[in-house]
Design a protein around this motif. Structure first.
Motif, short mmCIF file in Angstrom:
data_model
loop_
_atom_site.label_atom_id
_atom_site.label_comp_id
_atom_site.label_asym_id
_atom_site.label_seq_id
_atom_site.Cartn_x
_atom_site.Cartn_y
_atom_site.Cartn_z
N THR A 222 0.85 -1.19 0.00
CA THR A 222 0.00 0.00 0.00
C THR A 222 0.89 1.25 0.00
O THR A 222 1.76 1.39 0.85
N PRO A 223 0.68 2.15 -0.96
CA PRO A 223 1.51 3.36 -1.00
C PRO A 223 1.07 4.38 0.05
O PRO A 223 -0.05 4.34 0.55
N THR A 224 1.96 5.32 0.33
CA THR A 224 1.62 6.41 1.23
C THR A 224 0.56 7.31 0.58
O THR A 224 -0.39 7.74 1.22
N ILE A 225 0.76 7.58 -0.71
CA ILE A 225 -0.18 8.39 -1.48
C ILE A 225 -0.57 7.60 -2.73
O ILE A 225 0.29 7.22 -3.52
N GLU A 226 -1.86 7.34 -2.87
CA GLU A 226 -2.35 6.66 -4.07
C GLU A 226 -3.16 7.65 -4.88
O GLU A 226 -4.06 8.32 -4.36
N VAL A 227 -2.81 7.74 -6.16
CA VAL A 227 -3.50 8.65 -7.07
C VAL A 227 -4.20 7.81 -8.13
O VAL A 227 -3.55 7.12 -8.90
N ARG A 228 -5.54 7.86 -8.12
CA ARG A 228 -6.29 7.21 -9.19
C ARG A 228 -6.19 8.15 -10.39
O ARG A 228 -6.68 9.27 -10.36
N TYR A 229 -5.51 7.68 -11.43
CA TYR A 229 -5.08 8.55 -12.52
C TYR A 229 -5.78 8.22 -13.84
O TYR A 229 -5.25 8.46 -14.90
N ASP A 230 -6.98 7.67 -13.75
CA ASP A 230 -7.72 7.35 -14.97
C ASP A 230 -8.10 8.60 -15.74
O ASP A 230 -8.25 8.58 -16.95
N HIS A 231 -8.27 9.71 -15.04
CA HIS A 231 -8.55 11.00 -15.65
C HIS A 231 -7.49 11.98 -15.15
O HIS A 231 -7.70 12.65 -14.13
N PRO A 232 -6.34 12.06 -15.84
CA PRO A 232 -5.22 12.88 -15.35
C PRO A 232 -5.59 14.32 -15.00
O PRO A 232 -5.00 14.90 -14.10
N GLY A 233 -6.58 14.87 -15.66
CA GLY A 233 -7.01 16.23 -15.34
C GLY A 233 -7.78 16.32 -14.04
O GLY A 233 -7.92 17.39 -13.46
N ARG A 234 -8.28 15.16 -13.57
CA ARG A 234 -9.06 15.11 -12.32
C ARG A 234 -8.63 13.90 -11.49
O ARG A 234 -9.40 12.95 -11.28
N PRO A 235 -7.39 13.90 -11.00
CA PRO A 235 -6.94 12.73 -10.23
C PRO A 235 -7.66 12.64 -8.89
O PRO A 235 -8.04 13.66 -8.30
N ALA A 236 -7.87 11.42 -8.44
CA ALA A 236 -8.44 11.18 -7.11
C ALA A 236 -7.30 10.73 -6.21
O ALA A 236 -6.62 9.76 -6.50
#
Length: 189
Positions: free
Chosen positions: A170-184
């Motif tokens: 598990t990362p410290t920060i996980e970025v859901r990057y399916d929409h790079p302009g709107r990362p979660a």
């Protein structure tokens, strides 16, 4: 956010930015390192692509062998030895090891580290315990996004990248990057 977390790390530190090629982990790593340097702390990027194994080793089972890609494509033990351990134990680090285009050593010299040096290791499948990161950032893309954005010559890597992401720490920060302009972004403390 990523650079702010990195700046809070004490002393010499290792940050990893893990992500598939379409997520451009090297670009985020460069941005993080730039922000850290602007804040007055030494920071550099080490790309996992510069620690790739020689063609004779990585292509032993063919150019599209997924198991080889997962386990022996990149030289993670060399990254540990020449970057992570060298930074912590000797105050120096190697910026690059192997040039995949020429299939030979870069012949780079070790660089001296400051007392508060931060090294950002970036690329695919860098979220590994062997790299012992002090901070880990994962840029995650789903299958549909990878199918759509992966360069045609790398589509064979989608399966191993998804498998790695499924079993990675598990990362410290996980970025859901399916929409790079709107990362979660999900941050763990």
């Amino acid at each position: 956010m990523c650079a702010d977390r990195a700046l809070r790390l004490p002393g010499r530190a290792i940050v990893v930015v893990d992500g598939a090629p379409p997520a451009h982990p090297d670009s985020l790593a460069a941005d993080v390192a730039d922000t850290i340097r602007t804040a007055g702390r030494a920071a550099d990027v080490v790309r996992v692509d510069d620690f790739i194994r020689p063609a004779s080793t990585r292509l032993e089972w063919g150019p599209h062998d997924t198991e080889s890609y997962l386990t022996s494509w990149y030289d993670y033990p060399a990254l540990r030895r020449e970057v992570v351990d060298a930074l912590h134990d000797h105050g120096r680090w190697l910026p690059r090891l192997w040039d995949s285009r020429r299939d030979r050593s870069f012949r780079d010299q070790m660089r001296s580290a400051t007392e508060d040096q931060i090294l950002v290791i970036s690329g695919p499948m860098t979220l590994r315990p062997i790299l012992a990161p002090d901070l880990s950032i994962a840029l995650r893309m789903g299958r549909a996004t990878l199918d759509r954005l992966m360069p045609p010559d790398l589509t064979w890597t989608i399966e191993p990248l998804l498998e790695f992401a499924e079993h990675a720490p598990t990362p410290t920060i996980e970025v859901r990057y399916d929409h790079p302009g709107r990362p979660a972004i999900a941050e763990r403390v």
